[in-house]
Design a protein around this motif. Structure first.
Motif, PDB file in Angstrom:
ATOM      1  N   VAL A   8      -4.003   2.859   3.761  1.00 28.63           N
ATOM      2  CA  VAL A   8      -4.601   1.649   3.184  1.00 28.63           C
ATOM      3  C   VAL A   8      -6.082   1.885   2.897  1.00 28.63           C
ATOM      4  O   VAL A   8      -6.698   2.825   3.402  1.00 28.63           O
ATOM      5  CB  VAL A   8      -4.455   0.454   4.148  1.00 28.63           C
ATOM      6  CG1 VAL A   8      -2.989   0.213   4.495  1.00 28.63           C
ATOM      7  CG2 VAL A   8      -5.271   0.679   5.423  1.00 28.63           C
ATOM      8  N   GLY A   9      -6.646   1.004   2.113  1.00 28.79           N
ATOM      9  CA  GLY A   9      -8.075   1.036   1.872  1.00 28.79           C
ATOM     10  C   GLY A   9      -8.810   0.608   3.122  1.00 28.79           C
ATOM     11  O   GLY A   9      -8.409  -0.342   3.803  1.00 28.79           O
ATOM     12  N   VAL A  13      -4.770   1.852  -2.740  1.00 33.93           N
ATOM     13  CA  VAL A  13      -5.977   2.666  -2.772  1.00 33.93           C
ATOM     14  C   VAL A  13      -5.665   4.067  -3.296  1.00 33.93           C
ATOM     15  O   VAL A  13      -4.569   4.602  -3.073  1.00 33.93           O
ATOM     16  CB  VAL A  13      -6.592   2.738  -1.353  1.00 33.93           C
ATOM     17  CG1 VAL A  13      -5.640   3.446  -0.384  1.00 33.93           C
ATOM     18  CG2 VAL A  13      -7.946   3.425  -1.375  1.00 33.93           C
ATOM     19  N   ARG A  24      -9.319   6.979  10.501  1.00 34.52           N
ATOM     20  CA  ARG A  24     -10.233   6.210   9.656  1.00 34.52           C
ATOM     21  C   ARG A  24     -11.114   7.152   8.834  1.00 34.52           C
ATOM     22  O   ARG A  24     -12.002   7.802   9.380  1.00 34.52           O
ATOM     23  CB  ARG A  24     -11.095   5.288  10.509  1.00 34.52           C
ATOM     24  CG  ARG A  24     -10.317   4.172  11.201  1.00 34.52           C
ATOM     25  CD  ARG A  24     -11.240   3.280  12.027  1.00 34.52           C
ATOM     26  NE  ARG A  24     -10.562   2.092  12.526  1.00 34.52           N
ATOM     27  CZ  ARG A  24      -9.839   2.058  13.638  1.00 34.52           C
ATOM     28  NH1 ARG A  24      -9.700   3.170  14.357  1.00 34.52           N
ATOM     29  NH2 ARG A  24      -9.247   0.933  14.016  1.00 34.52           N
ATOM     30  N   GLN A  30       0.856  -1.179   0.000  1.00 30.47           N
ATOM     31  CA  GLN A  30       0.000   0.000   0.000  1.00 30.47           C
ATOM     32  C   GLN A  30       0.896   1.234   0.000  1.00 30.47           C
ATOM     33  O   GLN A  30       2.054   1.150  -0.382  1.00 30.47           O
ATOM     34  CB  GLN A  30      -0.946  -0.031   1.210  1.00 30.47           C
ATOM     35  CG  GLN A  30      -1.974  -1.155   1.180  1.00 30.47           C
ATOM     36  CD  GLN A  30      -3.079  -0.928   0.152  1.00 30.47           C
ATOM     37  OE1 GLN A  30      -3.347   0.206  -0.246  1.00 30.47           O
ATOM     38  NE2 GLN A  30      -3.728  -2.002  -0.270  1.00 30.47           N
ATOM     39  N   THR A  51      -1.503  -1.246  -7.061  1.00 30.14           N
ATOM     40  CA  THR A  51      -2.841  -1.660  -6.635  1.00 30.14           C
ATOM     41  C   THR A  51      -3.299  -0.940  -5.366  1.00 30.14           C
ATOM     42  O   THR A  51      -4.362  -1.255  -4.834  1.00 30.14           O
ATOM     43  CB  THR A  51      -2.848  -3.173  -6.368  1.00 30.14           C
ATOM     44  OG1 THR A  51      -1.840  -3.482  -5.390  1.00 30.14           O
ATOM     45  CG2 THR A  51      -2.565  -3.951  -7.642  1.00 30.14           C
ATOM     46  N   GLY A  56     -10.902  -1.208   5.648  1.00 30.36           N
ATOM     47  CA  GLY A  56     -11.364  -2.582   5.703  1.00 30.36           C
ATOM     48  C   GLY A  56     -10.424  -3.594   5.089  1.00 30.36           C
ATOM     49  O   GLY A  56     -10.642  -4.805   5.230  1.00 30.36           O
ATOM     50  N   THR A  57      -9.361  -3.136   4.419  1.00 34.27           N
ATOM     51  CA  THR A  57      -8.434  -4.082   3.782  1.00 34.27           C
ATOM     52  C   THR A  57      -7.367  -4.574   4.748  1.00 34.27           C
ATOM     53  O   THR A  57      -6.789  -5.635   4.542  1.00 34.27           O
ATOM     54  CB  THR A  57      -7.741  -3.445   2.562  1.00 34.27           C
ATOM     55  OG1 THR A  57      -6.976  -2.304   2.997  1.00 34.27           O
ATOM     56  CG2 THR A  57      -8.769  -2.988   1.531  1.00 34.27           C
ATOM     57  N   VAL A  58      -7.095  -3.778   5.761  1.00 32.63           N
ATOM     58  CA  VAL A  58      -6.061  -4.105   6.737  1.00 32.63           C
ATOM     59  C   VAL A  58      -6.569  -3.737   8.119  1.00 32.63           C
ATOM     60  O   VAL A  58      -7.257  -2.717   8.282  1.00 32.63           O
ATOM     61  CB  VAL A  58      -4.753  -3.328   6.443  1.00 32.63           C
ATOM     62  CG1 VAL A  58      -3.720  -3.564   7.538  1.00 32.63           C
ATOM     63  CG2 VAL A  58      -4.178  -3.726   5.096  1.00 32.63           C
ATOM     64  N   ASP A  59      -6.271  -4.563   9.120  1.00 34.82           N
ATOM     65  CA  ASP A  59      -6.603  -4.238  10.500  1.00 34.82           C
ATOM     66  C   ASP A  59      -5.634  -3.147  10.969  1.00 34.82           C
ATOM     67  O   ASP A  59      -4.455  -3.419  11.219  1.00 34.82           O
ATOM     68  CB  ASP A  59      -6.470  -5.483  11.379  1.00 34.82           C
ATOM     69  CG  ASP A  59      -6.740  -5.196  12.852  1.00 34.82           C
ATOM     70  OD1 ASP A  59      -7.113  -4.047  13.187  1.00 34.82           O
ATOM     71  OD2 ASP A  59      -6.545  -6.104  13.670  1.00 34.82           O
TER      72      ASP A  59
END
Length: 231
Positions: free
Chosen positions: A197-198, A100, A168, A76, A98, A200-203
């Motif tokens: 990061v996008g 976000v 967030r 990311q 790829t 919901g793609t990573v905690d």
């Protein structure tokens, strides 16, 4: 390379008074930085026009290996930012094809109150700057942007305590970030390091330890030791 007023006077052939006036005007404009010993160096604003500031070269050199590790692990965005005025300026970024979509770009600016790197830099700035940013207004870039001054002050206090900011979707919908501080040998916060990061793609909370460890590793390369603390 830096130079004193005497050096600049000798190199330019101008009078001492003229050189002093011009140099101070350039400092006010952000084109030059003035060190505690009086020496002048190229400022971040000129860096944005294509010249790397001497003070930011060691920072980028120290940070890149650890930014690359984070980038390899997450695929990311990984960003490095410094404080300029009432904004954060990105001085380095690694991105995957790829990753976000984000509004930030290398050399671009981010708001202090709603971005991860911005929150870290604002949290560790002086109280006068924090209050100035709040007094200027806290624009809502998304429905999740923190615009309440009391809430923002609480989050900044938590960031100073933990060394980490988790954001967030406050600047861009669908985008989250985790940011941490980078310290110099004196324990001063000189930059902020983040992953973006996008949503919901990573905690994000799971990423915190890796980001914090990377920030501490960069800080150690800049000469910081735990005994110096955080100022």
């Amino acid at each position: 390379m830096g130079g004193t007023l005497a050096d600049l006077t000798r190199e330019t052939g101008l009078s001492h008074a003229t050189v002093r006036r011009l140099a101070l005007e350039l400092v006010d404009a952000g084109a030059l930085d003035r060190a505690p010993d009086g020496a002048f160096t190229v400022g971040i604003r000129l860096w944005r026009l294509g010249t790397l500031a001497p003070l930011s070269v060691p920072l980028r050199t120290a940070a890149l290996p650890f930014m690359d590790d984070l980038h390899t692990a997450l695929r990311q965005h990984v960003q490095l930012a410094v404080l300029e005025g009432t904004e954060a300026v990105l001085v380095e970024r690694l991105s995957a094809g790829t990753a976000v979509d984000v509004v930030s770009r290398l050399g671009g600016r981010l708001p202090l109150h709603s971005s991860g790197v911005g929150k870290v830099l604002l949290a560790h700035a002086g109280p006068d700057l924090r209050e100035r940013v709040i007094a200027q207004g806290l624009p809502a870039y998304t429905e999740r942007t923190v615009t309440d001054p009391a809430r923002l002050r609480t989050l900044l206090a938590e960031c100073r305590e933990s060394g980490v900011a988790v954001v967030r979707e406050e600047t861009t919908p669908g985008v989250g970030s985790v940011a941490t501080r980078v310290l110099d040998a004196d324990g001063e916060v000189v930059a902020a390091l983040s992953v973006v990061v996008g949503a919901g793609t990573v905690d994000l909370r799971g990423v915190r330890p890796a980001v914090l460890a990377s920030g501490l590793a960069v800080s150690r390369r800049l000469g910081w030791q735990p005994s110096a603390g955080v100022h």
